[in-house]
Design an enzyme around this catalytic site. Structure first.
Site, short mmCIF file in Angstrom:
data_model
loop_
_atom_site.label_atom_id
_atom_site.label_comp_id
_atom_site.label_asym_id
_atom_site.label_seq_id
_atom_site.Cartn_x
_atom_site.Cartn_y
_atom_site.Cartn_z
N GLU A 30 40.09 53.53 38.61
CA GLU A 30 38.63 53.56 38.54
C GLU A 30 38.08 54.90 39.05
O GLU A 30 37.00 55.33 38.66
CB GLU A 30 38.05 52.41 39.38
CG GLU A 30 36.68 51.98 38.90
CD GLU A 30 36.22 50.65 39.51
OE1 GLU A 30 35.51 49.91 38.82
OE2 GLU A 30 36.56 50.36 40.67
N HIS A 77 64.96 44.63 35.17
CA HIS A 77 65.54 43.84 34.08
C HIS A 77 64.54 43.68 32.94
O HIS A 77 64.70 42.80 32.10
CB HIS A 77 66.01 42.49 34.62
CG HIS A 77 67.09 42.65 35.64
ND1 HIS A 77 68.43 42.45 35.37
CD2 HIS A 77 67.03 43.07 36.93
CE1 HIS A 77 69.14 42.70 36.46
NE2 HIS A 77 68.31 43.09 37.42
N LYS A 124 29.60 45.52 30.67
CA LYS A 124 28.57 44.67 31.29
C LYS A 124 27.33 44.64 30.39
O LYS A 124 26.75 43.58 30.16
CB LYS A 124 28.17 45.21 32.66
CG LYS A 124 29.21 45.01 33.73
CD LYS A 124 28.60 45.35 35.08
CE LYS A 124 29.66 45.54 36.13
NZ LYS A 124 29.14 46.15 37.34
O1 PA5 Z 1 35.13 50.07 43.24
C1 PA5 Z 1 34.10 49.58 42.81
O2 PA5 Z 1 33.00 50.07 43.08
C2 PA5 Z 1 34.12 48.35 41.95
O3 PA5 Z 1 35.43 47.95 41.67
C3 PA5 Z 1 33.39 47.22 42.62
O4 PA5 Z 1 34.00 46.93 43.84
C4 PA5 Z 1 33.34 45.97 41.75
O5 PA5 Z 1 32.78 46.26 40.50
C5 PA5 Z 1 32.53 44.87 42.42
O6 PA5 Z 1 31.23 45.29 42.65
P1 PA5 Z 1 30.27 44.54 43.64
O7 PA5 Z 1 30.84 44.62 45.01
O8 PA5 Z 1 28.96 45.25 43.52
O9 PA5 Z 1 30.18 43.11 43.17
#
Ligand code: PA5
Length: 434
Positions: free
Chosen positions: A274, A295, A409
């Site tokens: 990410e 394996h 989203k």
């Molecule tokens: O690293 C990040 O910012 C994301 O993976 C968020 O943690 C994830 O989308 C969850 O978001 P939120 O804590 O706003 O629900």
């Protein structure tokens, strides 16, 4: 604490200078996304007052629940799960046990979970920085209603804890209105860098692990990385990765010879994937657990396309002892290893694999912890976060945002006919019905 071993030698002076520049950009807050550096100061996100507050709460809640449901997705649950799985026994029976929700939209999963919760005592921790993430909100709505029905409104107030933003988001509003205990995710800490804030510390503490030690490990690592300038282990790891990428190795497979590290690798995948996958750049992070996956994926690693480099996450000493017994019949022909610990055999499997993969043209780097405990995991987490930031800067991206996550989203909201998405609904519907 943590050692880095570059099994494949490399040398790239230009990239080395660039990576060192990235290090200085990070520590002097001059890089992109510098408003998200709150995680760097461990004392800031995990001050002793917070640890005391969490420990007191754990005391107060002790014995009221056999299960704690942690609802969150991405950075809001993976770090806690990684640490809890790494430190738990493989067949846990100790209560309370942590179970998870809010990280998928499977109807069957939710129906199974609610049916399970009918018959056990539980409490709930819901974690969302934005407070509006659909997966977590949907799960929490179901769980909250279930909890209120099972325990009544007053008693469920004592069983529900929210971790969210200081002021914004639907979860903050809901927590205030319902009178739930809540913890704050600091403004300057993004989801995937938040495991050492209440986001990770509360569930990890509830699971019975020593959060003081976890935090201490991170503090010690932060001292090392701030004191040893230029060529510390975080710089070296970031440099190795970027050098591999520049040489056409686009996939990094993190492997561990300890199954308890499965979720640590999942957390690492999220952290690096990410953070770095932007502007059509980035190393694709993948994971495998050995010797199980030797394996299956082992064949690809040895002889598939040469686009993969391997990061072995190893543990020098097992916490427990299990010795291969001698058998006078020796029908299975195993007496040549009788008397040895399984960890000794695992180490030779690791050494043999590293050599074989190198012979097959896979560059290998190893990150070694001396043993699995809270302190080393705290150090490892901090090391990865720090190195990810340096690596992202070296790659030329902002490692602290995640603009790409919004695309799905937006489509989901439009397809569900959320208010404000009417135009997008028409466009997407036409594409689906084409
Ligand atoms: O690293 C990040 O910012 C994301 O993976 C968020 O943690 C994830 O989308 C969850 O978001 P939120 O804590 O706003 O629900």
């Amino acid at each position: 604490m943590i050692k880095l071993i570059e099994h494949t030698p490399y040398r790239n002076e230009i990239l080395q200078k660039q990576t060192v520049r990235s290090y200085y950009d990070l520590i002097s807050s001059k890089g992109e996304g510098s408003e998200w550096l709150g995680w760097m100061d461990v004392n800031n996100i995990a001050p002793p007052s917070l640890i005391n507050e969490i420990e007191n709460l754990i005391q107060t809640m002790s014995g009221i629940a056999d299960y704690i449901v942690v609802a969150g997705i991405g950075g809001s649950y993976l770090g806690a799960k990684a640490v809890i799985e790494a430190l738990s026994t493989s067949f846990p029976s100790k209560k309370p046990q942590i179970i998870y929700a809010g990280h998928n939209l499977s109807e069957d999963y939710h129906a199974d979970l609610l049916a399970f919760l009918n018959n056990v005592d539980y409490s709930l921790i819901v974690i969302s920085k934005s407070g509006t993430t659909t997966e977590t909100s949907v799960s929490f709505r179901l769980l909250q209603k279930h909890c209120e029905k099972k325990y009544g409104i007053r008693s469920s107030q004592k069983r529900i804890i929210c971790i969210t933003d200081k002021t914004k988001g639907a979860l903050k509003l809901l927590a205030d209105k319902k009178g739930y205990k809540s913890f704050v995710i600091p403004d300057d800490v993004g989801g995937r860098y938040s495991v050492l804030s209440p986001v990770g510390l509360l569930p990890i503490g509830m699971a019975g692990f020593n959060i003081k030690e976890l935090v201490q490990g991170a503090i010690e690592m932060s001292k090392i990385l701030n004191q040893q300038k230029e060529y510390n282990i975080a710089v070296r790891y970031a440099l190795f990765r970027n050098d591999m990428l520049n040489n056409g190795y686009m996939v990094e497979v993190m492997t561990a010879f300890e199954p308890k590290m499965f979720y640590l690798i999942e957390w690492w995948k999220q952290l690096f994937g990410e953070s770095e996958g932007k502007n059509h750049k980035g190393i694709f992070p993948a994971g495998a657990i050995y010797t199980t996956d030797l394996h299956s994926m082992g064949q690809y690693m040895q002889e598939g396309q040469r686009i993969v480099f391997e990061t072995v996450l190893s543990i020098a000493h097992a916490n427990d002892t299990c010795i291969i017994p001698h058998d006078p019949d020796n029908y299975d022909a195993l007496n040549y290893i009788a008397g040895k610990r399984i960890s000794n055999i695992n180490t030779q499997a690791k050494n043999g694999t590293i050599l074989a993969h190198q012979d097959g043209g896979v560059p290998v780097i190893e990150i070694e912890m001396d043993c699995l405990n809270e302190k080393n995991l705290g150090a490892l987490i901090y090391f990865f976060e720090f190195s990810c930031a340096i690596s992202g800067y070296t790659l030329g991206i902002n490692p602290f945002n995640q603009p790409g996550v919004e695309a799905y989203k937006k489509n989901m909201f439009a397809l569900l006919k959320k208010e404000g998405y009417e135009k997008e609904y028409e466009i997407l519907q036409k594409r689906i019905n084409k």
